[in-house]
Design a protein around this motif. Structure first.
Motif, PDB file in Angstrom:
ATOM      1  N   UNK A 150      29.598  38.909  31.683  1.00  0.00           N
ATOM      2  CA  UNK A 150      29.923  39.532  32.952  1.00  0.00           C
ATOM      3  C   UNK A 150      30.697  38.609  33.872  1.00  0.00           C
ATOM      4  N   UNK A 151      30.342  37.309  33.878  1.00  0.00           N
ATOM      5  CA  UNK A 151      31.064  36.342  34.706  1.00  0.00           C
ATOM      6  C   UNK A 151      32.525  36.251  34.282  1.00  0.00           C
ATOM      7  N   UNK A 152      32.757  36.155  32.975  1.00  0.00           N
ATOM      8  CA  UNK A 152      34.134  36.080  32.482  1.00  0.00           C
ATOM      9  C   UNK A 152      34.907  37.346  32.830  1.00  0.00           C
ATOM     10  N   UNK A 153      34.266  38.503  32.699  1.00  0.00           N
ATOM     11  CA  UNK A 153      34.949  39.767  32.986  1.00  0.00           C
ATOM     12  C   UNK A 153      35.291  39.889  34.468  1.00  0.00           C
ATOM     13  N   UNK A 154      34.372  39.491  35.340  1.00  0.00           N
ATOM     14  CA  UNK A 154      34.612  39.583  36.779  1.00  0.00           C
ATOM     15  C   UNK A 154      35.793  38.708  37.187  1.00  0.00           C
ATOM     16  N   UNK A 155      35.845  37.487  36.659  1.00  0.00           N
ATOM     17  CA  UNK A 155      36.932  36.582  37.014  1.00  0.00           C
ATOM     18  C   UNK A 155      38.270  37.121  36.501  1.00  0.00           C
ATOM     19  N   UNK A 156      38.276  37.671  35.297  1.00  0.00           N
ATOM     20  CA  UNK A 156      39.532  38.216  34.757  1.00  0.00           C
ATOM     21  C   UNK A 156      40.008  39.395  35.595  1.00  0.00           C
ATOM     22  N   UNK A 157      39.099  40.277  35.954  1.00  0.00           N
ATOM     23  CA  UNK A 157      39.493  41.437  36.753  1.00  0.00           C
ATOM     24  C   UNK A 157      39.998  41.029  38.146  1.00  0.00           C
ATOM     25  N   UNK A 164      52.584  39.911  30.806  1.00  0.00           N
ATOM     26  CA  UNK A 164      52.075  40.603  29.611  1.00  0.00           C
ATOM     27  C   UNK A 164      50.775  40.015  29.080  1.00  0.00           C
ATOM     28  N   UNK A 165      50.610  38.698  29.159  1.00  0.00           N
ATOM     29  CA  UNK A 165      49.368  38.122  28.631  1.00  0.00           C
ATOM     30  C   UNK A 165      48.155  38.512  29.468  1.00  0.00           C
ATOM     31  N   UNK A 166      48.366  38.964  30.706  1.00  0.00           N
ATOM     32  CA  UNK A 166      47.251  39.394  31.533  1.00  0.00           C
ATOM     33  C   UNK A 166      46.642  40.710  31.100  1.00  0.00           C
ATOM     34  N   UNK A 167      47.322  41.441  30.211  1.00  0.00           N
ATOM     35  CA  UNK A 167      46.810  42.726  29.747  1.00  0.00           C
ATOM     36  C   UNK A 167      46.166  42.639  28.373  1.00  0.00           C
ATOM     37  N   UNK A 168      45.900  41.434  27.885  1.00  0.00           N
ATOM     38  CA  UNK A 168      45.340  41.273  26.545  1.00  0.00           C
ATOM     39  C   UNK A 168      43.819  41.240  26.519  1.00  0.00           C
ATOM     40  N   UNK A 169      43.174  41.269  27.679  1.00  0.00           N
ATOM     41  CA  UNK A 169      41.714  41.126  27.702  1.00  0.00           C
ATOM     42  C   UNK A 169      41.028  42.303  27.031  1.00  0.00           C
ATOM     43  N   UNK A 178      24.001  31.678  34.645  1.00  0.00           N
ATOM     44  CA  UNK A 178      24.751  32.872  34.295  1.00  0.00           C
ATOM     45  C   UNK A 178      25.655  33.377  35.395  1.00  0.00           C
ATOM     46  N   UNK A 179      25.290  33.135  36.653  1.00  0.00           N
ATOM     47  CA  UNK A 179      26.072  33.650  37.774  1.00  0.00           C
ATOM     48  C   UNK A 179      27.117  32.645  38.248  1.00  0.00           C
ATOM     49  N   UNK A 180      26.902  31.361  37.972  1.00  0.00           N
ATOM     50  CA  UNK A 180      27.799  30.324  38.469  1.00  0.00           C
ATOM     51  C   UNK A 180      29.226  30.501  37.980  1.00  0.00           C
ATOM     52  N   UNK A 181      29.399  31.085  36.797  1.00  0.00           N
ATOM     53  CA  UNK A 181      30.733  31.247  36.243  1.00  0.00           C
ATOM     54  C   UNK A 181      31.630  32.182  37.012  1.00  0.00           C
ATOM     55  N   UNK A 182      31.077  33.001  37.901  1.00  0.00           N
ATOM     56  CA  UNK A 182      31.902  33.922  38.693  1.00  0.00           C
ATOM     57  C   UNK A 182      32.543  33.251  39.907  1.00  0.00           C
ATOM     58  N   UNK A 183      32.220  31.991  40.170  1.00  0.00           N
ATOM     59  CA  UNK A 183      32.722  31.327  41.370  1.00  0.00           C
ATOM     60  C   UNK A 183      34.246  31.289  41.453  1.00  0.00           C
ATOM     61  N   UNK A 184      34.995  31.070  40.362  1.00  0.00           N
ATOM     62  CA  UNK A 184      36.464  31.067  40.483  1.00  0.00           C
ATOM     63  C   UNK A 184      37.062  32.382  40.964  1.00  0.00           C
ATOM     64  N   UNK A 185      36.304  33.468  40.919  1.00  0.00           N
ATOM     65  CA  UNK A 185      36.837  34.744  41.391  1.00  0.00           C
ATOM     66  C   UNK A 185      37.086  34.742  42.891  1.00  0.00           C
ATOM     67  N   UNK A 186      36.418  33.835  43.632  1.00  0.00           N
ATOM     68  CA  UNK A 186      36.587  33.787  45.084  1.00  0.00           C
ATOM     69  C   UNK A 186      37.160  32.464  45.563  1.00  0.00           C
ATOM     70  N   UNK A 187      37.155  31.432  44.725  1.00  0.00           N
ATOM     71  CA  UNK A 187      37.644  30.115  45.153  1.00  0.00           C
ATOM     72  C   UNK A 187      39.063  29.830  44.698  1.00  0.00           C
TER      73      UNK A 187
END
Length: 366
Positions: free
Chosen positions: A41-48, A55-60, A342-351
C-alpha cells in the motif's frame, strides 16, 4: 513544503531506487501478510501521488498484474506440488504416482489449509518485491538514471537500465497499439484479437530498444578506444584482484572454520582495490555532465526513508520473530513498531516535489 521542494521537478532517480530497494528489503525479511500489504500500500500510494506523465509512469499497472499472477501461481504450485497430510485437509486430491528417481516429490495429494496459507504468504512476499521494483520503474526516469551511473560502471549500468525499462516500454507500446486498433476496428475478441495485439506490441518494443542502442552507439556513449594497453592492463588487474579478495573474504566470513584473517580484512582489502579499479576505469569513459540532476533535501528524505524502513525491518525480524514470521496456525498481528514500519514508506508522497510532467487526467482533458 516551501522553497525549492515546492517547485515542480523530477526527483533524482537514485533516490527513488534507494527508497524502493529499502521497501523490497523489508518485504524480504518478513512473511507477515498484514505487514506485506502495508508495504504494498505504501508503494502504491507514493506511485499514485508522484508518478509523472512520461511513458514509464504508466507501467505500474503491469507490475500490479504481475504481482497478482505471482500470488496465484505460488498458491497453485502449493496445490500441485505441495500436497501434504499434516494439518486441516480442505481438499483430498488423488496423488499421482511418480517413478523412483523422483523420490521426495509429490504430485497432488491432500491439500491442507496450512499449505495454502504458506503458499499465500510466500506469494505475497514475492509480489511485494515485484511491486516495489515496479514503483521504482514508474517513478524514476530511466534515461536520467543511466546518466547518473558512475563512469566505471557504464557497462553494468547500461545493462541494468535496459533490463528495467522493458516493462515501461511494453506499457507504452500496448497503449499506442490499443489506440491504433480501436481506430481500425476488426476482431474484438478471441485468439485473433490477441494475435493482432501481442505481435505489434513486441515488435514495437524491440524496435524502440534497437533505436536506443543505435543512438547511444552513434554518439559514442561509453566508448574508450583512446585507452592505452598499459591502462587496460592496470584496470583489469585491479578489478581481478578486487574480485578475488571479495570472493575469498566472503567465503571466509561465511565459513566459521576459516582463518579470521581471511574474513573481514580480506573483504576490506578487496573493496579498497575495487575502488581503485573503478577510479582507473572511470577515467577511460568520458561523458558530458550537462544539466545534472540535483540532490537536495527531498532526495535525502526519500533515500533516508528507504534505509530506515530496511533497518526497522531487520530489527523487527530479529527482535519480534513472531510478528515478522507468523505461523500458519495462528492469526498474524502487528506490533506498534511493525505498524510504523509499514506506514513509514508513504512519507515521500508528501515530502517530495510534484513531478515536472504531471500525468494527464481524463477529467481534466474533458
Amino acid at each position: 513544503m516551501t522553497g525549492s521542494a515546492a517547485l515542480p521537478r523530477d526527483l533524482h532517480p537514485l533516490a527513488w531506487w534507494t527508497w524502493a530497494i529499502g521497501l523490497a528489503t523489508a518485504a524480504s525479511l518478513t512473511t507477515n501478510p498484514l505487514l506485506l500489504l502495508l508495504v504494498m500500500g505504501s508503494a502504491t500510494v507514493v506511485v499514485m501521488a508522484r508518478r509523472s506523465g512520461h511513458p514509464f509512469g504508466r507501467s505500474f499497472r503491469l507490475y500490479v498484474l504481475l504481482a497478482l499472477l505471482t500470488v496465484v501461481l505460488r498458491v497453485v504450485f502449493r496445490i500441485v506440488f505441495g500436497g501434504q497430510e499434516v494439518g486441516h485437509v480442505l481438499l483430498d486430491l488423488p496423488e499421482v504416482p511418480l517413478p523412483d528417481w523422483a523420490a521426495g516429490v509429490r504430485l497432488l495429494g491432500p491439500v491442507t489449509s496450512e499449505a495454502l496459507l504458506a503458499g499465500l504468504y510466500d506469494g505475497l512476499r514475492l509480489a511485494t518485491i515485484i511491486l516495489c521494483v515496479g514503483a521504482a520503474n514508474s517513478l524514476a526516469n530511466p534515461k536520467r538514471l543511466l546518466a547518473s551511473v558512475p563512469p566505471a560502471l557504464y557497462e553494468i549500468g547500461t545493462a541494468l537500465v535496459v533490463a528495467v525499462t522493458i516493462f515501461p516500454q511494453l506499457a507504452d507500446s500496448a497503449r499506442r497499439v490499443r489506440a491504433a486498433q480501436a481506430l481500425r476496428g476488426g476482431a474484438t475478441s478471441g485468439v485473433g484479437r490477441l494475435r493482432r495485439f501481442l505481435v505489434p506490441v513486441l515488435e514495437d518494443a524491440l524496435e524502440r530498444s534497437l533505436a536506443l542502442a543505435a543512438g547511444m552507439d552513434a554518439r559514442g556513449y561509453g566508448r574508450s578506444g583512446g585507452a592505452t594497453a598499459r591502462e587496460r592492463w592496470t584496470t583489469g588487474s585491479l578489478l581481478l584482484l578486487a574480485l578475488t579478495g571479495i570472493c575469498v573474504g566472503t567465503y571466509a566470513w561465511l565459513d566459521p572454520t576459516a582463518p579470521r584473517v581471511l574474513a573481514l580484512p580480506m573483504l576490506a582489502a578487496g573493496a579498497s582495490v575495487a575502488v581503485l579499479g573503478m577510479v582507473s576505469s572511470g577515467r577511460r569513459v568520458h561523458r558530458t555532465r550537462y544539466r545534472p540532476d540535483p540532490w537536495r533535501g527531498p532526495e535525502l528524505v526519500t533515500a533516508g526513508v528507504g534505509v530506515a524502513v530496511a533497518v526497522l525491518a531487520w530489527y523487527v525480524s530479529h527482535t519480534e520473530v513472531a510478528v515478522a514470521y507468523p505461523g500458519v496456525d495462528v492469526a498474524p498481528y502487528l506490533s506498534p513498531l511493525a505498524l510504523v514500519l509499514g506506514v513509514l514508506g508513504t512519507l515521500p508522497a508528501v515530502t517530495t516535489p510534484v513531478p515536472a510532467t504531471a500525468p494527464v487526467r481524463r477529467e481534466a482533458a474533458a
